[in-house]
Design a protein around this motif. Structure first.
Motif, PDB file in Angstrom:
ATOM      1  N   GLY A  64       5.633   5.650   2.495  1.00 27.66           N
ATOM      2  CA  GLY A  64       5.252   6.995   1.759  1.00 27.66           C
ATOM      3  C   GLY A  64       3.737   7.055   2.323  1.00 27.66           C
ATOM      4  O   GLY A  64       2.896   7.785   1.768  1.00 27.66           O
ATOM      5  N   SER A  65       3.449   6.549   3.484  1.00 24.81           N
ATOM      6  CA  SER A  65       2.034   6.949   3.880  1.00 24.81           C
ATOM      7  C   SER A  65       2.240   7.870   5.223  1.00 24.81           C
ATOM      8  O   SER A  65       2.937   7.748   5.951  1.00 24.81           O
TER       9      SER A  65
ATOM     10  N   LEU B 105       0.578  -1.192  -0.177  1.00 23.83           N
ATOM     11  CA  LEU B 105      -0.118  -0.046   0.060  1.00 23.83           C
ATOM     12  C   LEU B 105       0.652   1.308  -0.149  1.00 23.83           C
ATOM     13  O   LEU B 105       0.341   2.324   0.582  1.00 23.83           O
ATOM     14  N   ASN B 106       2.014   1.190  -0.792  1.00 25.27           N
ATOM     15  CA  ASN B 106       3.145   2.298  -0.703  1.00 25.27           C
ATOM     16  C   ASN B 106       2.542   3.681  -1.282  1.00 25.27           C
ATOM     17  O   ASN B 106       1.560   3.369  -2.164  1.00 25.27           O
ATOM     18  N   LEU B 107       3.018   4.667  -1.069  1.00 29.62           N
ATOM     19  CA  LEU B 107       2.865   5.925  -1.860  1.00 29.62           C
ATOM     20  C   LEU B 107       1.603   6.419  -1.624  1.00 29.62           C
ATOM     21  O   LEU B 107       0.770   6.849  -2.532  1.00 29.62           O
ATOM     22  N   GLY B 108       1.251   6.698  -0.121  1.00 29.82           N
ATOM     23  CA  GLY B 108       0.081   7.361   0.010  1.00 29.82           C
ATOM     24  C   GLY B 108      -1.529   6.762   0.001  1.00 29.82           C
ATOM     25  O   GLY B 108      -2.495   7.378   0.059  1.00 29.82           O
TER      26      GLY B 108
ATOM     27  N   THR C 171       6.600  -4.299  -8.069  1.00 28.15           N
ATOM     28  CA  THR C 171       6.297  -3.238  -7.268  1.00 28.15           C
ATOM     29  C   THR C 171       6.196  -3.110  -5.873  1.00 28.15           C
ATOM     30  O   THR C 171       5.784  -2.256  -5.026  1.00 28.15           O
ATOM     31  N   GLY C 172       7.022  -4.253  -5.325  1.00 31.46           N
ATOM     32  CA  GLY C 172       6.887  -4.451  -3.767  1.00 31.46           C
ATOM     33  C   GLY C 172       8.195  -4.064  -3.177  1.00 31.46           C
ATOM     34  O   GLY C 172       8.216  -4.074  -1.888  1.00 31.46           O
ATOM     35  N   GLY C 173       9.285  -3.243  -3.886  1.00 30.36           N
ATOM     36  CA  GLY C 173      10.327  -3.063  -3.090  1.00 30.36           C
ATOM     37  C   GLY C 173      10.490  -1.513  -2.589  1.00 30.36           C
ATOM     38  O   GLY C 173       9.542  -0.953  -2.613  1.00 30.36           O
ATOM     39  N   ARG C 174      11.772  -1.186  -2.139  1.00 33.56           N
ATOM     40  CA  ARG C 174      11.696  -0.136  -1.317  1.00 33.56           C
ATOM     41  C   ARG C 174      12.205   0.961  -2.403  1.00 33.56           C
ATOM     42  O   ARG C 174      12.546   2.325  -2.008  1.00 33.56           O
ATOM     43  N   GLU C 175      12.711   0.743  -3.806  1.00 28.72           N
ATOM     44  CA  GLU C 175      13.376   1.752  -4.576  1.00 28.72           C
ATOM     45  C   GLU C 175      12.503   2.897  -4.911  1.00 28.72           C
ATOM     46  O   GLU C 175      13.405   3.965  -4.882  1.00 28.72           O
ATOM     47  N   GLU C 176      11.275   2.949  -4.828  1.00 25.63           N
ATOM     48  CA  GLU C 176      10.436   4.081  -4.809  1.00 25.63           C
ATOM     49  C   GLU C 176      10.670   4.915  -3.656  1.00 25.63           C
ATOM     50  O   GLU C 176      10.891   6.533  -3.939  1.00 25.63           O
ATOM     51  N   GLY C 177      10.602   4.571  -2.514  1.00 24.57           N
ATOM     52  CA  GLY C 177      10.811   5.381  -1.319  1.00 24.57           C
ATOM     53  C   GLY C 177      12.282   5.903  -1.215  1.00 24.57           C
ATOM     54  O   GLY C 177      12.487   6.935  -0.781  1.00 24.57           O
TER      55      GLY C 177
END
Length: 340
Positions: A94-95, A63-66, A327-333
């Motif tokens: 990112g929540s 549930l990343n990114l808000g 899409t489950g990793g920490r790369e976007e964070g």
């Protein structure tokens, strides 16, 4: 039919799409659900949470990114986790949880029977949240707890909070991976963490990228790995004011320790070569490395349904969860943290 995965990134989800997700959850045909960065109504979020509660197959929830954007949604997620018994990995990177959000989630997280990997990076957490998180790292002889914890980019945590975490890490009987990258730790807090690492009998990976460290911290870690036995195998010190020479020395020493363990394991395997093979469950491996491959083996050749922004809906061969399609990793964070 073996459970598959649903991965949707950055989309605005319709009621019909949410219904399809919920039906799949209730039919236990989903092992990985990722809706990172997606937009949908509070009502539909509640429907997804009820599906999560009823699912017996769901192992990873992203549930990343808000996505968890309010205290109301946080409480709905907490209620779902109190009923669910299958989730092993939960991403909330990112929540805007704040400490109040962790208070709402605490009972569900700390009593969940299967949860071993938790990402709370960039969640605007403070010292009160850290106090609650420490309860998820029980000492030796206590209940099981987290094996992988991510607290990247939570700059509101003070020295007091990090000191409390260091004590919990030192005595945790489960924790294998700790990601603290992009927090303003500095050399003083790094010194506390070095003591925790030296005391821990389980911690194998510590990520301190971009945490304001200098050669002073690096020298402490070098002395530790050079002179004392430790379980640590990976120490990330990139994006700090630390000389490349010191970083290389630490890396070489950690590699030597890993090679020695490999030789011991090989010798043990040779000694047991004539023993009958046991059929046992695959052991947990850190999510950031081999656990993803283990999940992929379990999921085998079934069909996975992936939807990313700007792409058409189509059944795809199940991607390796550690690959670019995951899409489950920490790369976007981490990319986000660079711009904090």
């Amino acid at each position: 039919m073996l459970p598959g995965s649903i991965q949707i990134t950055g989309e605005t989800l319709s009621g019909a799409e949410v219904k399809d997700i919920c039906d799949s959850l209730k039919e236990n045909t989903v092992r990985l659900l990722s809706v990172r960065g997606c937009q949908f109504s509070d009502r539909d979020f509640g429907r997804v949470c009820r599906g999560v509660a009823e699912s017996h197959s769901l192992a990873q929830l992203n549930l990343n990114l808000g996505v968890v954007s309010s205290i109301t949604r946080t409480k709905q997620l907490a209620d779902a986790l109190k009923t669910n018994r299958s989730i092993q990995t939960l991403f909330l990177h990112g929540s805007p949880l704040l400490d109040a959000g962790l208070v709402a989630l605490n009972t569900a997280l700390s009593t969940h029977p299967s949860l071993v990997c938790l990402d709370l990076g960039d969640c605007m957490l403070g010292d009160e949240a850290v106090r609650l998180i420490c309860g998820m790292l029980p000492p030796d002889g206590a209940k099981s707890g987290l094996r992988e914890l991510t607290l990247s980019a939570n700059p509101a945590i003070t020295t007091k909070g990090w000191a409390r975490l260091a004590v919990a890490v030192a005595h945790s009987s489960q924790l294998r991976v700790l990601n603290l990258d992009y927090n303003p730790l500095g050399d003083q807090i790094a010194g506390m963490l070095a003591v925790a690492v030296a005391s821990s009998r389980t911690l194998e990976v510590l990520d301190l990228e971009g945490t304001g460290l200098t050669n002073q911290s690096a020298q402490i870690f070098l002395d530790m790995v050079e002179n004392y036995p430790t379980s640590l195998r990976v120490l990330v010190l990139a994006e700090n004011d630390i000389s490349p020479e010191l970083q290389q020395q630490i890396s070489d020493l950690l590699s030597e320790g890993e090679e020695e363990e490999d030789k011991e394991a090989e010798a043990q395997a040779n000694a047991n070569a004539n023993a009958p093979l046991a059929c046992e469950k695959i052991a947990w491996i850190p999510h950031s490395t081999g656990e993803r491959a283990a999940i992929c083996r379990e999921m085998g050749g079934e069909t996975t349904y992936q939807l990313c922004a700007g792409t058409a809906r189509s059944p795809l061969a199940a991607p390796l969860p550690g690959s670019a399609n995951n899409t489950g990793g920490r790369e976007e964070g981490r990319r986000k943290a660079h711009h904090l």
